[in-house]
Design a protein around this motif. Structure first.
Motif, PDB file in Angstrom:
ATOM      1  N   GLU A  22      16.757 -20.463 -16.424  1.00 50.87           N
ATOM      2  CA  GLU A  22      16.065 -19.356 -15.791  1.00 50.87           C
ATOM      3  C   GLU A  22      15.638 -19.731 -14.390  1.00 50.87           C
ATOM      4  OE1 GLU A  22      12.852 -18.186 -18.222  1.00 50.87           O
ATOM      5  OE2 GLU A  22      14.084 -17.463 -19.865  1.00 50.87           O
ATOM      6  N   THR A  23      15.772 -18.795 -13.477  1.00 56.35           N
ATOM      7  CA  THR A  23      15.326 -18.981 -12.101  1.00 56.35           C
ATOM      8  C   THR A  23      13.810 -18.811 -12.045  1.00 56.35           C
ATOM      9  OG1 THR A  23      17.399 -18.011 -11.419  1.00 56.35           O
ATOM     10  CG2 THR A  23      15.709 -18.228  -9.738  1.00 56.35           C
ATOM     11  N   PRO A  24      13.147 -19.638 -11.237  1.00 53.59           N
ATOM     12  CA  PRO A  24      11.693 -19.498 -11.152  1.00 53.59           C
ATOM     13  C   PRO A  24      11.283 -18.061 -10.877  1.00 53.59           C
ATOM     14  CG  PRO A  24      12.433 -21.414  -9.959  1.00 53.59           C
ATOM     15  CD  PRO A  24      13.668 -20.699 -10.416  1.00 53.59           C
ATOM     16  N   LYS A  25      10.295 -17.570 -11.609  1.00 55.53           N
ATOM     17  CA  LYS A  25       9.906 -16.175 -11.509  1.00 55.53           C
ATOM     18  C   LYS A  25       8.717 -15.948 -10.576  1.00 55.53           C
ATOM     19  CE  LYS A  25      11.526 -15.236 -16.212  1.00 55.53           C
ATOM     20  NZ  LYS A  25      11.173 -14.717 -17.536  1.00 55.53           N
ATOM     21  N   LYS A  26       8.037 -17.006 -10.188  1.00 59.66           N
ATOM     22  CA  LYS A  26       6.835 -16.837  -9.391  1.00 59.66           C
ATOM     23  C   LYS A  26       7.135 -16.794  -7.895  1.00 59.66           C
ATOM     24  CE  LYS A  26       3.863 -19.148 -12.771  1.00 59.66           C
ATOM     25  NZ  LYS A  26       2.885 -20.219 -12.998  1.00 59.66           N
ATOM     26  N   LEU A  27       8.416 -16.780  -7.552  1.00 61.62           N
ATOM     27  CA  LEU A  27       8.767 -16.784  -6.133  1.00 61.62           C
ATOM     28  C   LEU A  27       8.578 -15.402  -5.554  1.00 61.62           C
ATOM     29  CD1 LEU A  27      11.972 -18.964  -6.346  1.00 61.62           C
ATOM     30  CD2 LEU A  27       9.669 -19.673  -5.726  1.00 61.62           C
ATOM     31  N   LYS A  28       8.105 -15.364  -4.341  1.00 63.66           N
ATOM     32  CA  LYS A  28       7.919 -14.106  -3.649  1.00 63.66           C
ATOM     33  C   LYS A  28       8.648 -14.156  -2.318  1.00 63.66           C
ATOM     34  CE  LYS A  28       3.382 -13.156  -5.678  1.00 63.66           C
ATOM     35  NZ  LYS A  28       1.974 -12.833  -5.390  1.00 63.66           N
ATOM     36  N   ILE A  29       9.129 -13.013  -1.927  1.00 63.36           N
ATOM     37  CA  ILE A  29       9.879 -12.949  -0.681  1.00 63.36           C
ATOM     38  C   ILE A  29       9.012 -13.310   0.501  1.00 63.36           C
ATOM     39  CG2 ILE A  29      11.150 -11.389   0.834  1.00 63.36           C
ATOM     40  CD1 ILE A  29      12.095  -9.925  -1.608  1.00 63.36           C
ATOM     41  N   ALA A 399      20.452 -14.554  11.345  1.00 62.94           N
ATOM     42  CA  ALA A 399      19.879 -13.715  10.284  1.00 62.94           C
ATOM     43  C   ALA A 399      18.647 -14.344   9.672  1.00 62.94           C
ATOM     44  CB  ALA A 399      20.926 -13.453   9.206  1.00 62.94           C
ATOM     45  N   ALA A 400      18.606 -15.673   9.580  1.00 63.19           N
ATOM     46  CA  ALA A 400      17.474 -16.332   8.936  1.00 63.19           C
ATOM     47  C   ALA A 400      16.183 -16.193   9.735  1.00 63.19           C
ATOM     48  CB  ALA A 400      17.789 -17.812   8.713  1.00 63.19           C
ATOM     49  N   ASN A 401      16.271 -15.816  11.021  1.00 63.75           N
ATOM     50  CA  ASN A 401      15.057 -15.639  11.820  1.00 63.75           C
ATOM     51  C   ASN A 401      14.265 -14.407  11.384  1.00 63.75           C
ATOM     52  OD1 ASN A 401      15.825 -17.888  13.253  1.00 63.75           O
ATOM     53  ND2 ASN A 401      16.766 -16.725  14.935  1.00 63.75           N
ATOM     54  N   ASP A 402      14.934 -13.444  10.795  1.00 61.43           N
ATOM     55  CA  ASP A 402      14.259 -12.258  10.248  1.00 61.43           C
ATOM     56  C   ASP A 402      14.467 -12.273   8.738  1.00 61.43           C
ATOM     57  OD1 ASP A 402      13.041  -9.870   9.762  1.00 61.43           O
ATOM     58  OD2 ASP A 402      14.445  -8.636  10.911  1.00 61.43           O
ATOM     59  N   PHE A 403      13.747 -13.137   8.080  1.00 63.23           N
ATOM     60  CA  PHE A 403      14.000 -13.392   6.668  1.00 63.23           C
ATOM     61  C   PHE A 403      13.789 -12.164   5.776  1.00 63.23           C
ATOM     62  CE2 PHE A 403      12.785 -15.371   2.525  1.00 63.23           C
ATOM     63  CZ  PHE A 403      14.051 -15.852   2.223  1.00 63.23           C
ATOM     64  N   SER A 405      14.214  -8.952   6.350  1.00 60.72           N
ATOM     65  CA  SER A 405      15.363  -8.047   6.486  1.00 60.72           C
ATOM     66  C   SER A 405      16.617  -8.665   5.884  1.00 60.72           C
ATOM     67  CB  SER A 405      15.597  -7.726   7.963  1.00 60.72           C
ATOM     68  OG  SER A 405      14.465  -7.091   8.537  1.00 60.72           O
ATOM     69  N   ALA A 406      16.771  -9.980   6.046  1.00 54.42           N
ATOM     70  CA  ALA A 406      17.938 -10.649   5.478  1.00 54.42           C
ATOM     71  C   ALA A 406      17.926 -10.577   3.957  1.00 54.42           C
ATOM     72  CB  ALA A 406      17.985 -12.103   5.950  1.00 54.42           C
ATOM     73  N   VAL A 407      16.772 -10.809   3.356  1.00 54.48           N
ATOM     74  CA  VAL A 407      16.673 -10.737   1.893  1.00 54.48           C
ATOM     75  C   VAL A 407      16.939  -9.315   1.405  1.00 54.48           C
ATOM     76  CG1 VAL A 407      15.085 -10.984  -0.048  1.00 54.48           C
ATOM     77  CG2 VAL A 407      15.149 -12.718   1.740  1.00 54.48           C
ATOM     78  N   ASP A 408      16.493  -8.320   2.153  1.00 49.82           N
ATOM     79  CA  ASP A 408      16.747  -6.931   1.773  1.00 49.82           C
ATOM     80  C   ASP A 408      18.242  -6.635   1.801  1.00 49.82           C
ATOM     81  OD1 ASP A 408      15.800  -4.062   1.332  1.00 49.82           O
ATOM     82  OD2 ASP A 408      16.921  -3.857   3.221  1.00 49.82           O
ATOM     83  N   ILE A 422      18.395 -18.272  -2.889  1.00 50.46           N
ATOM     84  CA  ILE A 422      18.113 -18.342  -1.458  1.00 50.46           C
ATOM     85  C   ILE A 422      16.610 -18.377  -1.204  1.00 50.46           C
ATOM     86  CG2 ILE A 422      18.261 -17.042   0.699  1.00 50.46           C
ATOM     87  CD1 ILE A 422      21.024 -16.113  -0.146  1.00 50.46           C
ATOM     88  N   VAL A 423      15.876 -17.535  -1.888  1.00 50.16           N
ATOM     89  CA  VAL A 423      14.415 -17.522  -1.740  1.00 50.16           C
ATOM     90  C   VAL A 423      13.824 -18.855  -2.166  1.00 50.16           C
ATOM     91  CG1 VAL A 423      12.291 -16.434  -2.530  1.00 50.16           C
ATOM     92  CG2 VAL A 423      14.281 -15.026  -1.982  1.00 50.16           C
ATOM     93  N   TYR A 424      14.384 -19.432  -3.220  1.00 49.72           N
ATOM     94  CA  TYR A 424      13.896 -20.725  -3.699  1.00 49.72           C
ATOM     95  C   TYR A 424      14.163 -21.828  -2.676  1.00 49.72           C
ATOM     96  CZ  TYR A 424      13.220 -24.726  -6.787  1.00 49.72           C
ATOM     97  OH  TYR A 424      12.782 -25.902  -7.347  1.00 49.72           O
TER      98      TYR A 424
END
Length: 576
Positions: A22-29, A399-403, A405-408, A422-424
């Motif tokens: 399972e991927t960690p669930k407590k991660l937030k964008i 793209a990583a400079n605006d994280f 928007s990139a995650v969206d 990626i968030v992890y």
């Protein structure tokens, strides 16, 4: 088409796929991003005059100082990375002087040949390890016979002619790589030799001096070693003076790091052969390679979105990159080191879907004693990997400079699993955030990538099996060439025309010198391969051999002819 005994056995085994952790669930964008300071920020202030360092294991072959080579002004492009992580295509200069009119005076500025003779001046050519071209006739790949359409009416023991040789694509790729390795460019304003390396060929395709990655301008050359005879890629860091000899000793640790996704470093040394204080790192040479930057962000990217707003790179490609880089980082971190250079301009694509981390060890030497711990550097490797994947997935190096928007964007076009990894990777460092944890999270995709590698290995092995036929035939032809029409042996001018050698001569005529009813030569590859294969196995099949004057006719088996060849060849190869 001809009959040929071939027993083929195919086996297949499907590896069980373990369940994905399972991927960690407590991660937030919106988790805070880790932004370490550049390790090279204060390196330039440490540069002082120091004696030239040469490895003690090899003898140096220094030459007289040469004028400074400046690709940005004279011949080709300079750095292979883009300024501010966003390179743009630089048009090639217009060359007006022909090769025959160039001055050989090294003090004068070099004027390059026309574009058709200078591939480095072509802006559309984005090869990183690009072959040097000379004004000679290139290999005529198009003259090879094309693969015929697949036939389904062949019997199990029947094969086509192309079944004995490599496929056109593999053969052409290997030939191009071989040609790129051996090609050189002469009359350049470069040293004749640097340390034990000679015949330097510049490999950079961009003219600007980029200092973003290392803090110093860097150039890349292909060179041949005078001690091993092998080809190496030399990475030159311009204007660097070694402060402590212990720094260059770190390369010895990197030499022991072996991984399929790493470009191996062999040695490092300082030199003044380029007219300044430089340090040079010698790496394995991979011909016809491109950087990951040129593959995805160059003038001619490999993946292009069909519609605006869509993702260009398939997700399986991204997972393959993650798997290979993770494998390399796991080996590096296990050796007590850190990559510190996961940059798309420093990652090579050596073949289709095959990438390798390059320029490892350079930052360790340049940023020696600038602070930081191994744990911080290893955490930074994970951060750089996350930013790299974000850039590739979004199709932009920035793209990583605006994280957010990139995650969206990634959430709308890729799976949730890819977004979570990626968030992890980009999340705040923690003691549990290690490369081993990343390996656990991507276990499913590692199995898939491993399965693809096994399929590719099966295809390569099948292609290699075809060449076994060619190797056997080549040995037979070599023996026949030694025996037939030999002018003299053991003081006997008629040795090749008498006894068993005469039978071998008649068999040679039967294989290669047949004619049809009209007297035209019979050029039939199937007949040649069939006869030589039967001869190699010593078949009991009979063959009728007729003399050139048609006065003698002999009926022999392939086994008897093979025995004659072995006896004759053993006479030639026996020791006196």
């Amino acid at each position: 088409m001809f009959n040929h005994d071939a027993n083929k056995q195919q086996t297949s085994q499907q590896s069980p796929v373990p369940s994905r952790p399972e991927t960690p669930k407590k991660l937030k964008i919106d988790s805070p991003m880790f932004q370490p300071a550049s390790p090279l920020k204060s390196t330039a202030s440490l540069a002082r005059d120091a004696p030239v360092f040469v490895p003690k294991t090899q003898q140096s072959s220094m030459v007289a100082l040469a004028p400074e080579f400046k690709p940005g002004q004279d011949f080709i492009g300079g750095a292979d990375s883009a300024t501010s992580f966003a390179a743009s295509s630089v048009p090639a200069p217009e060359f007006t002087q022909q090769m025959s009119q160039m001055s050989m005076d090294p003090s004068q500025v070099y004027s390059a040949p026309p574009d058709n003779m200078n591939p480095y001046a072509n802006p559309s050519a984005s090869m990183y390890y690009q072959p040097s071209m000379q004004p000679y006739q290139p290999l005529q790949y198009h003259l090879y016979a094309a693969q015929p359409p697949h036939r389904s009416d062949l019997l199990p023991y029947q094969r086509t002619i192309h079944g004995f040789f490599l496929s056109d694509n593999i053969r052409e790729e290997l030939q191009r790589k071989s040609a790129a390795t051996l090609q050189t460019i002469g009359d350049l304003n470069l040293p004749r030799s640097v340390h034990v390396y000679h015949s330097l060929v510049p490999l950079d395709t961009k003219r600007e001096k980029d200092t973003r990655v290392f803090g110093y301008p860097s150039w890349v050359y292909k060179a041949f070693s005078g001690t091993t005879g092998k080809t190496y890629a030399l990475r030159r860091i311009e204007g660097f003076r070694l402060v402590k000899e212990q720094a260059i000793g770190l390369i010895e640790q990197w030499r022991r790091v072996t991984n399929a996704s790493i470009v191996t470093v062999h040695e490092a040394f300082t030199t003044k052969a380029f007219g300044d204080n430089s340090i040079v790192f010698a790496y394995d040479f991979h011909p016809l390679s491109t950087t990951l930057y040129d593959t995805h962000f160059g003038p001619s990217p490999r993946y292009v979105a069909k519609y605006e707003g869509q993702a260009a790179v398939p997700e399986k490609v991204i997972w393959s990159y993650i798997t290979q880089i993770t494998s390399a980082l796991r080996t590096i971190h296990a050796a007590g080191l850190a990559a510190r250079c996961i940059d798309p301009t420093k990652i090579l694509m050596t073949s289709k879907m095959r990438i390798r981390l390059n320029c490892l060890g350079i930052v360790d030497v340049l940023a020696y004693d600038t602070g930081g711990t191994l744990e911080e550097w290893q955490q930074d490797d994970l951060l750089q990997l996350g930013r790299l994947i974000v850039s590739i997935a979004c199709g932009s190096p920035l793209a990583a400079n605006d994280f957010p928007s990139a995650v969206d964007f990634i959430s709308r076009h890729y799976s949730v699993e890819l977004k979570d990894i990626i968030v992890y990777l980009i999340s705040k460092p923690s003691p549990t955030k290690t490369i081993s944890e990343i390996v656990t999270l991507i276990a499913d995709h590692t199995i898939q990538d491993f399965n693809s590698a096994l399929h590719f290995n099966d295809n390569i092995e099948a292609a290699l099996a075809r060449e076994l036929e060619n190797g056997r035939i080549a040995r037979l032809l070599t023996k026949l060439g030694f025996i037939n029409e030999r002018p003299e042996y053991d003081h006997d001018p008629q040795w090749s025309e008498t006894g068993d050698r005469y039978l071998i001569k008649l068999f040679r005529d039967y294989v290669f010198h047949q004619v049809d009813e009209q007297g035209n030569p019979v050029v039939d590859m199937a007949h040649v391969l069939s006869c030589l294969n039967k001869l190699d196995v010593g078949s009991d099949e009979k063959v009728m051999l007729v003399s050139r004057d048609e006065q003698s006719c002999l009926v022999l088996s392939y086994r008897e002819i093979k025995s004659c060849i072995e006896v004759a060849f053993s006479q030639l190869s026996k020791k006196r």
